[in-house]
Scaffold this motif. Sequence first.
Motif, short mmCIF file in Angstrom:
data_model
loop_
_atom_site.label_atom_id
_atom_site.label_comp_id
_atom_site.label_asym_id
_atom_site.label_seq_id
_atom_site.Cartn_x
_atom_site.Cartn_y
_atom_site.Cartn_z
N PRO A 165 -4.46 -16.99 5.38
CA PRO A 165 -3.09 -17.24 4.89
C PRO A 165 -2.08 -16.41 5.68
O PRO A 165 -2.44 -15.41 6.32
N ALA A 166 -0.83 -16.81 5.61
CA ALA A 166 0.24 -15.97 6.14
C ALA A 166 0.26 -14.70 5.29
O ALA A 166 0.02 -14.75 4.09
N ALA A 167 0.51 -13.55 5.92
CA ALA A 167 0.41 -12.30 5.17
C ALA A 167 1.39 -11.25 5.68
O ALA A 167 1.76 -11.25 6.85
N THR A 168 1.76 -10.37 4.77
CA THR A 168 2.62 -9.23 5.08
C THR A 168 2.05 -8.01 4.38
O THR A 168 1.61 -8.11 3.24
N MET A 169 2.05 -6.86 5.04
CA MET A 169 1.67 -5.61 4.40
C MET A 169 2.86 -4.67 4.47
O MET A 169 3.46 -4.49 5.53
N ILE A 170 3.17 -4.08 3.32
CA ILE A 170 4.32 -3.19 3.20
C ILE A 170 3.83 -1.84 2.68
O ILE A 170 3.03 -1.79 1.74
N VAL A 214 0.85 -1.19 0.00
CA VAL A 214 0.00 0.00 0.00
C VAL A 214 0.88 1.24 0.00
O VAL A 214 2.01 1.21 0.47
N THR A 215 0.34 2.32 -0.56
CA THR A 215 1.14 3.54 -0.67
C THR A 215 1.00 4.46 0.54
O THR A 215 1.69 5.47 0.61
#
Length: 128
Positions: free
Chosen positions: A103-108, A81-82
């Motif tokens: 699910p396994a997740a990452t937010m950057i 995401v910006t």
Amino acid sequence: MPSPRKLVSSGSPFERTAGYSRAVVQGDWCFVSGTTGYDYTTMTMPQTVEEQTRNCLKTIEAALIEAGFSLRDVVRNHYYVTDAAFADIVFPILGETFGDIRPAATMIVCDLIRPEMLIEIEVTAFKG
């Protein structure tokens, strides 16, 4: 003998230009490329992160189905995401889709390649 590699296209002109597939199936795995919020039928980008998120998920689900998978097979998500403020906006939308799947997740938080892009999502699915 290894299983054949299957390439899935969403019809986006970016796929040929940049040399990638919307999804690649190898054996029991499906790798879905980073997907932005374009509506590929009209080649327009909605202005809100909510609409873009829904378009991302629609495009991803269509690619998974074409590949012989479903959203229930998703085991890993990366969200880009910006703006960090978008997290609280998109979490409920992501929860509607992945809340039971988990699910396994990452937010950057990062820049994306076009200023109108607010979110990009990539997923990995496994069918063992």
